[in-house]
Design a protein around this motif. Structure first.
Motif, PDB file in Angstrom:
ATOM      1  N   LYS A 258      29.855  32.068  38.035  1.00  0.00           N
ATOM      2  CA  LYS A 258      31.052  31.910  38.863  1.00  0.00           C
ATOM      3  C   LYS A 258      31.623  33.265  39.279  1.00  0.00           C
ATOM      4  CE  LYS A 258      32.445  27.540  36.706  1.00  0.00           C
ATOM      5  NZ  LYS A 258      33.486  26.868  35.871  1.00  0.00           N
ATOM      6  N   VAL A 259      31.621  34.207  38.340  1.00  0.00           N
ATOM      7  CA  VAL A 259      32.143  35.543  38.642  1.00  0.00           C
ATOM      8  C   VAL A 259      31.298  36.213  39.712  1.00  0.00           C
ATOM      9  CG1 VAL A 259      32.514  37.855  37.716  1.00  0.00           C
ATOM     10  CG2 VAL A 259      33.199  35.856  36.379  1.00  0.00           C
ATOM     11  N   ARG A 260      29.973  36.104  39.589  1.00  0.00           N
ATOM     12  CA  ARG A 260      29.093  36.757  40.562  1.00  0.00           C
ATOM     13  C   ARG A 260      29.203  36.118  41.944  1.00  0.00           C
ATOM     14  NH1 ARG A 260      27.017  37.976  35.742  1.00  0.00           N
ATOM     15  NH2 ARG A 260      25.808  39.917  35.515  1.00  0.00           N
TER      16      ARG A 260
ATOM     17  N   ILE B 142      35.875  48.356  41.124  1.00  0.00           N
ATOM     18  CA  ILE B 142      35.539  49.158  39.948  1.00  0.00           C
ATOM     19  C   ILE B 142      35.727  48.334  38.667  1.00  0.00           C
ATOM     20  CG2 ILE B 142      36.228  51.157  38.571  1.00  0.00           C
ATOM     21  CD1 ILE B 142      36.907  52.587  41.174  1.00  0.00           C
ATOM     22  N   CYS B 143      36.820  47.580  38.612  1.00  0.00           N
ATOM     23  CA  CYS B 143      37.071  46.749  37.420  1.00  0.00           C
ATOM     24  C   CYS B 143      35.992  45.681  37.242  1.00  0.00           C
ATOM     25  CB  CYS B 143      38.449  46.096  37.528  1.00  0.00           C
ATOM     26  SG  CYS B 143      39.836  47.221  37.317  1.00  0.00           S
ATOM     27  N   VAL B 144      35.586  45.043  38.342  1.00  0.00           N
ATOM     28  CA  VAL B 144      34.553  44.006  38.246  1.00  0.00           C
ATOM     29  C   VAL B 144      33.228  44.598  37.798  1.00  0.00           C
ATOM     30  CG1 VAL B 144      33.185  42.346  39.561  1.00  0.00           C
ATOM     31  CG2 VAL B 144      35.642  42.471  39.925  1.00  0.00           C
ATOM     32  N   LEU B 145      32.856  45.731  38.371  1.00  0.00           N
ATOM     33  CA  LEU B 145      31.593  46.366  37.989  1.00  0.00           C
ATOM     34  C   LEU B 145      31.601  46.787  36.528  1.00  0.00           C
ATOM     35  CD1 LEU B 145      30.871  48.528  41.177  1.00  0.00           C
ATOM     36  CD2 LEU B 145      29.851  46.333  40.535  1.00  0.00           C
ATOM     37  N   LEU B 146      32.747  47.286  36.049  1.00  0.00           N
ATOM     38  CA  LEU B 146      32.849  47.659  34.638  1.00  0.00           C
ATOM     39  C   LEU B 146      32.797  46.434  33.729  1.00  0.00           C
ATOM     40  CD1 LEU B 146      35.570  50.475  34.719  1.00  0.00           C
ATOM     41  CD2 LEU B 146      33.105  50.740  34.357  1.00  0.00           C
ATOM     42  N   SER B 147      33.297  45.300  34.221  1.00  0.00           N
ATOM     43  CA  SER B 147      33.284  44.084  33.405  1.00  0.00           C
ATOM     44  C   SER B 147      31.868  43.569  33.181  1.00  0.00           C
ATOM     45  CB  SER B 147      34.129  42.995  34.067  1.00  0.00           C
ATOM     46  OG  SER B 147      33.484  42.493  35.234  1.00  0.00           O
ATOM     47  N   PHE B 148      30.937  43.932  34.080  1.00  0.00           N
ATOM     48  CA  PHE B 148      29.553  43.504  33.899  1.00  0.00           C
ATOM     49  C   PHE B 148      28.873  44.243  32.748  1.00  0.00           C
ATOM     50  CE2 PHE B 148      29.326  42.395  38.678  1.00  0.00           C
ATOM     51  CZ  PHE B 148      29.914  41.158  38.411  1.00  0.00           C
ATOM     52  N   ARG B 149      29.424  45.387  32.372  1.00  0.00           N
ATOM     53  CA  ARG B 149      28.847  46.164  31.281  1.00  0.00           C
ATOM     54  C   ARG B 149      29.480  45.746  29.949  1.00  0.00           C
ATOM     55  NH1 ARG B 149      29.105  52.407  32.538  1.00  0.00           N
ATOM     56  NH2 ARG B 149      27.909  52.348  30.581  1.00  0.00           N
ATOM     57  N   LYS B 150      28.641  45.361  28.994  1.00  0.00           N
ATOM     58  CA  LYS B 150      29.091  44.969  27.658  1.00  0.00           C
ATOM     59  C   LYS B 150      30.098  43.818  27.701  1.00  0.00           C
ATOM     60  CE  LYS B 150      28.392  49.594  25.724  1.00  0.00           C
ATOM     61  NZ  LYS B 150      29.012  50.737  25.002  1.00  0.00           N
ATOM     62  N   LYS B 151      30.050  43.029  28.773  1.00  0.00           N
ATOM     63  CA  LYS B 151      30.873  41.822  28.910  1.00  0.00           C
ATOM     64  C   LYS B 151      32.361  42.102  28.668  1.00  0.00           C
ATOM     65  CE  LYS B 151      27.133  38.656  27.718  1.00  0.00           C
ATOM     66  NZ  LYS B 151      26.688  37.532  26.870  1.00  0.00           N
TER      67      LYS B 151
ATOM     68  N   ALA C 227      41.328  43.012  37.965  1.00  0.00           N
ATOM     69  CA  ALA C 227      40.545  43.014  39.208  1.00  0.00           C
ATOM     70  C   ALA C 227      41.042  41.934  40.162  1.00  0.00           C
ATOM     71  CB  ALA C 227      39.064  42.809  38.892  1.00  0.00           C
ATOM     72  N   SER C 228      41.318  40.753  39.609  1.00  0.00           N
ATOM     73  CA  SER C 228      41.805  39.658  40.458  1.00  0.00           C
ATOM     74  C   SER C 228      43.148  40.002  41.087  1.00  0.00           C
ATOM     75  CB  SER C 228      41.917  38.378  39.630  1.00  0.00           C
ATOM     76  OG  SER C 228      42.912  38.502  38.617  1.00  0.00           O
ATOM     77  N   MET C 229      44.021  40.668  40.332  1.00  0.00           N
ATOM     78  CA  MET C 229      45.313  41.055  40.872  1.00  0.00           C
ATOM     79  C   MET C 229      45.158  42.125  41.957  1.00  0.00           C
ATOM     80  SD  MET C 229      47.129  38.968  39.311  1.00  0.00           S
ATOM     81  CE  MET C 229      48.660  39.505  40.061  1.00  0.00           C
ATOM     82  N   PHE C 230      44.241  43.065  41.750  1.00  0.00           N
ATOM     83  CA  PHE C 230      43.998  44.093  42.761  1.00  0.00           C
ATOM     84  C   PHE C 230      43.521  43.466  44.068  1.00  0.00           C
ATOM     85  CE2 PHE C 230      43.247  47.329  39.186  1.00  0.00           C
ATOM     86  CZ  PHE C 230      44.503  47.890  39.363  1.00  0.00           C
TER      87      PHE C 230
ATOM     88  N   VAL D 152      42.305  34.442  48.450  1.00  0.00           N
ATOM     89  CA  VAL D 152      41.819  33.215  47.816  1.00  0.00           C
ATOM     90  C   VAL D 152      40.871  33.534  46.660  1.00  0.00           C
ATOM     91  CG1 VAL D 152      40.463  31.115  48.172  1.00  0.00           C
ATOM     92  CG2 VAL D 152      42.137  31.828  49.894  1.00  0.00           C
ATOM     93  N   CYS D 153      39.931  34.446  46.898  1.00  0.00           N
ATOM     94  CA  CYS D 153      38.972  34.795  45.841  1.00  0.00           C
ATOM     95  C   CYS D 153      39.637  35.565  44.703  1.00  0.00           C
ATOM     96  CB  CYS D 153      37.821  35.600  46.426  1.00  0.00           C
ATOM     97  SG  CYS D 153      36.744  34.629  47.502  1.00  0.00           S
ATOM     98  N   GLY D 154      40.691  36.316  45.002  1.00  0.00           N
ATOM     99  CA  GLY D 154      41.438  36.974  43.941  1.00  0.00           C
ATOM    100  C   GLY D 154      42.080  35.969  43.004  1.00  0.00           C
ATOM    101  N   ILE D 155      42.673  34.915  43.577  1.00  0.00           N
ATOM    102  CA  ILE D 155      43.248  33.844  42.754  1.00  0.00           C
ATOM    103  C   ILE D 155      42.151  33.115  41.977  1.00  0.00           C
ATOM    104  CG2 ILE D 155      44.548  31.686  42.799  1.00  0.00           C
ATOM    105  CD1 ILE D 155      46.233  34.145  43.409  1.00  0.00           C
ATOM    106  N   ALA D 156      41.019  32.866  42.666  1.00  0.00           N
ATOM    107  CA  ALA D 156      39.909  32.171  41.999  1.00  0.00           C
ATOM    108  C   ALA D 156      39.369  32.990  40.828  1.00  0.00           C
ATOM    109  CB  ALA D 156      38.794  31.889  43.008  1.00  0.00           C
ATOM    110  N   LEU D 157      39.259  34.304  41.028  1.00  0.00           N
ATOM    111  CA  LEU D 157      38.762  35.169  39.958  1.00  0.00           C
ATOM    112  C   LEU D 157      39.712  35.176  38.770  1.00  0.00           C
ATOM    113  CD1 LEU D 157      36.429  37.104  39.289  1.00  0.00           C
ATOM    114  CD2 LEU D 157      37.832  38.958  40.203  1.00  0.00           C
TER     115      LEU D 157
END
Length: 226
Positions: free
Chosen positions: A8-10, A127-136, A144-147, A198-203
């Motif tokens: 879902k995140v991707r 940047i926040c989303v890409l960092l979240s992919f590392r080490k979960k 990231a969603s707020m940004f 919309v995608c920010g709220i969804a995230l």
């Protein structure tokens, strides 16, 4: 942890990247609005304009067969000579005098500044989303969603400021513009707002902890995030 959450995140992030692309396209181009002056009788050329956040471009359009029913200059796609200037506005005519209205220039600078904030928020969210992919590091999905949501809000505010700018130019007695239309850069900005907001709220909803699925299941008993 919900096994479908990474997917879902991707998927959401993929749509957000489309919104960011539209945002960048809107910010760097100057086809937000097209302005046309009134046509004089038996004229073979006229001066139309298109502008964006950074500059206004006038274009002297050559019309080999002017129609008597046509009251405005254009379309802007016709061949002609370009003359562009950053944060300066011109009135149609042979002299191309500078449209010296302080409030008009403030509109343009304000819209550009707000758009820069939108780009900044979008970059920080990415940047926040890409960092979240590392080490979960799922906790980074919330900021990231707020940004992304803030980026969408900023670009729609910039759109409204630009819309007021166009209206002021048309209503002003100091210019010869009588007709306007919004162009593809404006459409990109509006589309970017919809996708980012919309995608920010969804995230954000995806990043929230899982709620209890049964009435007797409490938040303390819910499956913890990993």
């Amino acid at each position: 942890m919900d096994e479908s959450k990474p997917l879902k995140v991707r998927l959401t992030f993929s749509v957000i990247l489309v919104g960011i692309s539209l945002l960048f396209a809107a910010v760097v181009t100057d086809h937000w609005a097209v302005l046309s002056p009134s046509l004089e009788e038996n004229t073979t050329s006229c001066e139309a304009a298109h502008f964006g956040l950074w500059r206004l471009c006038t274009k002297r359009i050559f019309m080999p067969e002017p129609s008597p029913k046509e009251k405005s200059c254009g379309p802007i796609s016709l061949p002609g000579d370009h003359n562009c200037s950053y944060f300066k506005h011109f009135t149609p005519g042979e002299t191309s005098e500078i449209f010296e209205v302080t409030t008009q220039k403030e509109y343009s600078i304000s819209a550009a500044a707000i758009a820069i904030f939108s780009v900044g928020f979008a970059i920080m969210g990415t940047i926040c989303v890409l960092l979240s992919f590392r080490k979960k590091r799922d906790y980074l999905l919330k900021p990231a969603s707020m940004f992304y949501t803030f980026a969408g809000l900023c670009i729609i505010i910039s759109v409204e400021v630009m819309r007021q700018s166009v209206k002021r130019m048309i209503d002003s007695k100091e210019t010869a513009w009588i007709k306007y239309s919004y162009s593809w850069s404006f459409a990109c900005a509006c589309s970017a707002f919809v996708l980012l907001f919309v995608c920010g709220i969804a995230l954000l909803l995806i990043a929230l902890p899982r709620f209890p699925q049964n009435p007797w299941e409490t938040c303390m008993d819910a499956e913890p995030e990993h």
